[in-house]
Design an enzyme around this catalytic site. Structure first.
Site, PDB file in Angstrom:
ATOM      1  N   HIS A  84       0.970  -1.132  -0.022  1.00 33.19           N
ATOM      2  CA  HIS A  84      -0.127  -0.127   0.151  1.00 33.19           C
ATOM      3  C   HIS A  84       0.911   1.323  -0.040  1.00 33.19           C
ATOM      4  CE1 HIS A  84       0.012  -0.194   4.505  1.00 33.19           C
ATOM      5  NE2 HIS A  84       0.074   1.280   4.311  1.00 33.19           N
ATOM      6  N   ASP A 206       1.327  -7.774   2.532  1.00 35.23           N
ATOM      7  CA  ASP A 206       1.265  -6.312   2.154  1.00 35.23           C
ATOM      8  C   ASP A 206       2.700  -5.849   1.986  1.00 35.23           C
ATOM      9  OD1 ASP A 206       0.935  -3.585   1.854  1.00 35.23           O
ATOM     10  OD2 ASP A 206      -0.591  -3.307   3.607  1.00 35.23           O
ATOM     11  N   SER A 611       3.947   2.148   8.374  1.00 38.53           N
ATOM     12  CA  SER A 611       3.914   1.184   7.479  1.00 38.53           C
ATOM     13  C   SER A 611       5.019   1.146   6.708  1.00 38.53           C
ATOM     14  CB  SER A 611       2.745   1.825   6.619  1.00 38.53           C
ATOM     15  OG  SER A 611       1.373   1.459   6.981  1.00 38.53           O
TER      16      SER A 611
HETATM   17  N1  ARG Z   1      -5.020   0.460   7.808  1.00 38.31           N
HETATM   18  C1  ARG Z   1      -3.349   0.668   6.898  1.00 38.31           C
HETATM   19  C2  ARG Z   1      -3.028   1.965   7.197  1.00 38.31           C
HETATM   20  O1  ARG Z   1      -3.422   2.791   8.062  1.00 38.31           O
HETATM   21  C3  ARG Z   1      -3.515   0.059   5.587  1.00 38.31           C
HETATM   22  C4  ARG Z   1      -4.457   0.976   4.542  1.00 38.31           C
HETATM   23  C5  ARG Z   1      -4.341   0.568   3.418  1.00 38.31           C
HETATM   24  N2  ARG Z   1      -5.540  -0.295   2.900  1.00 38.31           N
HETATM   25  C6  ARG Z   1      -6.645  -0.114   2.584  1.00 38.31           C
HETATM   26  N3  ARG Z   1      -7.555  -1.161   2.422  1.00 38.31           N
HETATM   27  N4  ARG Z   1      -7.171   1.054   2.496  1.00 38.31           N
HETATM   28  O2  ARG Z   1      -2.635   2.798   6.348  1.00 38.31           O
HETATM   29  N1  GLU Z   2      -1.340   1.388   7.749  1.00 39.29           N
HETATM   30  C1  GLU Z   2      -0.739   2.687   8.420  1.00 39.29           C
HETATM   31  C2  GLU Z   2       0.417   3.337   7.599  1.00 39.29           C
HETATM   32  O1  GLU Z   2       0.060   3.383   6.396  1.00 39.29           O
HETATM   33  C3  GLU Z   2      -0.086   1.977   9.638  1.00 39.29           C
HETATM   34  C4  GLU Z   2      -0.905   1.421  10.505  1.00 39.29           C
HETATM   35  C5  GLU Z   2      -1.075   2.254  11.536  1.00 39.29           C
HETATM   36  O2  GLU Z   2      -1.879   3.251  11.743  1.00 39.29           O
HETATM   37  O3  GLU Z   2      -0.566   1.826  12.678  1.00 39.29           O
HETATM   38  O4  GLU Z   2       1.141   4.143   8.129  1.00 39.29           O
END
Ligand code: ARG
Ligand code: GLU
Length: 674
Positions: A84, A206, A611
């Site tokens: 991502h 991921d 991330s």
């Molecule tokens: N929750 C993760 C973060 O905060 C992954 C986000 C990317 N994936 C998604 N389905 N939007 O960034």
């Molecule tokens: N998915 C988040 C990011 O892109 C990390 C997850 C979180 O917020 O801990 O940075």
């Protein structure tokens, strides 16, 4: 005897871990934590983590694309991060003929690696406390200019810590020849997509693979076919031995934003005003977009990235509100503030000043958030900004318009405009006379929005016409809300508490806390600077009687496999490997089955920006790539609770398995020296 021993052990265990797992520490000051880290199992020294005298792990950590983290895993600049995090770059390289998002991509040699225009990575050269230099009158700009003159490709920033009580200089090497080496298909890299986002148990691969290139002197350079793979001072070695519950873990990366020290007023604002308002508004937008996506495959693709973006924070905020309420964060803060007042009567005015500052800025910040979630979400206004932007050349303007309309659906945006203009009119108290007049003239926000979308000439690239722009009703609308945009600009800060009129009171308040609360382990809030967080692999009690184990496996992927659901349609290569148990070097006996490890969770204190961060074991070896937290953890940006807060990590053995068995890119595994 036995009983008292047990009680002693329990007491010891709780105080012990309570100190250990919370916090995001500045690497240059990690010596102050190293004893605690070693008592938890860490085998290396502070100098191994960060040093200005020798190569250290920090030389192998990169800030990726300005908002994620990545790690170097070979002496030829090979880089791992999340799928991502690489998503934009992968999408930009994808065409209908070469759809790398859908099919994945694997370079089989250096020549096949794909340059990613505009993608940058930063590697920290060093960090330095410059609080005294600033106190002595040196300006940030001077400090930065001096630092950037030190070396080729140097970029520097000065960041404040503890609300301006301290300032640190960060000097980076900025590399801008970064190339895509490999990515799994979306059905692995984004497996489970929004359903599984923020959820454990998780089965997402991921990750994506890039490479940093440098000039013949190993310095940052613009893209050139003469550039060579970058030779890092240090890279991560990979351990495929695996993990078990209780193992030490450390995260090294660039967390973006936490609010550890905010007062009860600010917590109340988040839990009772900000999050609930934004969640409700996004629910409306997601309902509209979701229905349209379900009705048309073209719209599903057009709105995929927008939808993912809106849904990500939407889900996070829901977990955050629940978490704050569950932990009683507001009441705890209030009690803490009362104690502070009692024990520091001469400083109690700081809390009063903070409360008054919140009061003063409430309307402004609320409208900034309201504007961002409503009026700014009306897509067609962007066309007006593009049309009227006199800094764009005609070619740039044309390109921007094409990009906009490629992912634009007039009917979706019409519904969003009706809903969001109505929501703004209902919730706001700041209007412009022009907007009020238009709403009145057209019979209210919903009728006005319908009229706008029926009468605009800007609904598609074909009907867009430079002559018509100035007289178009969308332009009239955009200009009518311009005063609101100008008003909220003064309140556009990361958090409510960062508005200067509020933040200036946090500076003496947090200083007073540090002098008073000697028990508390203070760490500066996350601000996209390099940090260390450490903890351990751990499951957790999800609900009464329901313990979640810390490791998932290929069994769970196969259990979710469903060819009819886009996000759970497992690639055939994985199904085949499963059918024949062809796991190569990556197969393991887990929970009584011969399988492949996929993800695991740990107690590391992380947030957005972490991330892609390297997750390392006690010996400093790479065991996984961080990519998420559980839904129940997201209040950790305000209060971390180690019984519940878990970060989600892609197991490095799954990464290797996919590179090997799905990508067939054995040369990369050899390069990583496994
Ligand atoms: N929750 C993760 C973060 O905060 C992954 C986000 C990317 N994936 C998604 N389905 N939007 O960034
Ligand atoms: N998915 C988040 C990011 O892109 C990390 C997850 C979180 O917020 O801990 O940075």
């Amino acid at each position: 005897m036995k009983r008292s021993l047990l009680i002693f052990a329990l007491l010891f265990a709780t105080t012990f871990t309570a100190i250990a797992d919370k916090g995001m520490w500045l690497p240059s000051l990690i010596a102050s934590r190293i004893d605690d880290m070693k008592s938890k199992g860490f085998k290396l020294d502070a100098e191994d983590i960060y040093s200005i005298n020798q190569a250290s792990l920090k030389d192998a950590v990169v800030m990726f694309d300005g908002g994620c983290t990545g790690e170097i895993v070979s002496e030829k600049g090979l880089l791992l991060t999340n799928h991502h995090c690489g998503y934009d770059a992968i999408q930009a390289l994808s065409t209908v003929e070469h759809d790398y998002l859908t099919n994945g991509f694997w370079a089989m040699n250096h020549a096949e690696e794909l340059y990613c225009e505009g993608l940058k990575v930063h590697i920290l050269v060093r960090m330095e406390d410059v609080t005294d230099r600033i106190a002595a009158g040196e300006t940030k700009a001077d400090i930065i200019a001096k630092a950037e003159a030190e070396g080729v490709g140097f970029k520097a920033t000065v960041e404040s810590m503890y609300y301006g009580n301290e300032a640190y200089l960060f000097i980076y090497r900025e590399f801008n020849d970064v190339r895509l080496v490999g990515t799994p298909p979306t059905t692995i890299g984004k497996f489970g997509a929004d359903n599984d986002n923020w959820i454990w148990p998780r089965h997402t691969g991921d990750f994506s693979v890039f490479r940093i290139y440098a000039n013949e002197n190993n310095e940052p350079a613009a893209y050139s076919s003469d550039n060579k793979p970058y030779k890092p001072a240090r890279h991560f070695h990979i351990s495929t031995k695996g993990i078990k519950e209780g193992d030490f873990t450390m995260i090294y990366g660039f967390p973006g934003n936490t609010q550890e020290y905010i007062t009860s007023d600010a917590v109340k604002y988040v839990a009772e005003v900000s999050d609930p308002t934004k969640i409700a508004l996004r629910t409306q937008r997601l309902d509209i977009i979701g229905a349209a996506q379900a009705s048309s495959p073209a719209i599903r693709i057009q709105y995929a990235a927008k939808q993912a973006n809106i849904a990500n924070a939407w889900k996070k905020w829901q977990g955050e509100v629940k978490g704050i309420n569950r932990l009683g964060t507001y009441d705890k803060k209030l009690a803490y503030e009362e104690r502070f007042r009692r024990e520091n009567p001469d400083k109690a005015y700081l809390l009063d000043s903070l409360a008054a500052a919140y009061e003063r800025n409430y309307e402004g910040y609320y409208h900034y958030e309201l504007y961002s979630e409503t009026l700014r979400g009306i897509e067609l206004t962007q066309v007006v900004y593009i049309a009227l932007n006199d800094r764009l050349s005609e070619d740039e303007r044309q390109a921007a318009l094409e990009r906009f309309y490629k992912d634009y659906n007039h009917n979706v945006d019409r519904q969003i405009a009706v809903a969001m203009l109505s929501a703004y009119a209902e919730k706001a108290s700041i209007f412009s006379p022009e907007l009020s007049a238009l709403l009145e003239e057209h019979g209210g926000p919903a009728a006005y929005a319908e009229w706008l979308y029926a009468n605009t000439t800007l609904s598609s690239l074909e009907s867009y016409n430079t002559e018509n722009v100035m007289s178009d009703p969308i332009t009239e609308f955009t200009l009518a809300i311009e005063p609101i945009r100008m008003y909220v600009r003064d309140y556009t800060y990361r958090n409510f508490s960062n508005i200067p009129d509020i933040e200036r009171w946090y500076r003496p308040y947090v200083k007073a806390l540090m002098e008073w609360d000697k028990e508390r382990a203070f760490f500066p809030d996350a601000n996209l600077t390099l940090r260390v967080a450490y903890g351990k692999v751990a499951g957790y009690w999800y609900a009464d009687g329901e313990y979640h184990l810390p490791q998932t496996t290929l069994e769970g992927i196969i259990a979710k496999d469903n060819p009819d659901i886009y996000d759970y349609n497992v690639p055939q290569a994985l199904r085949d490997a499963y059918a024949t148990k062809d796991y190569g070097r990556w197969g393991r006996e887990i929970n009584g089955k011969y399988t492949v490890p996929v993800c695991f969770i740990a107690t590391n204190h992380t947030t957005g920006g972490n991330s892609g961060s390297p997750v390392i074991n006690a010996k400093g070896e790479l065991i996984g790539i961080n990519f998420d937290r559980t839904w129940l953890s997201t209040m950790s940006d305000i209060e971390f609770d180690e019984t519940l807060c878990r970060n989600i990590i892609c197991d490095i053995r799954y990464v290797m398995f996919v590179i090997d068995k799905v990508g067939g890119a054995e040369w990369l595994i050899e390069e990583m020296g496994i």
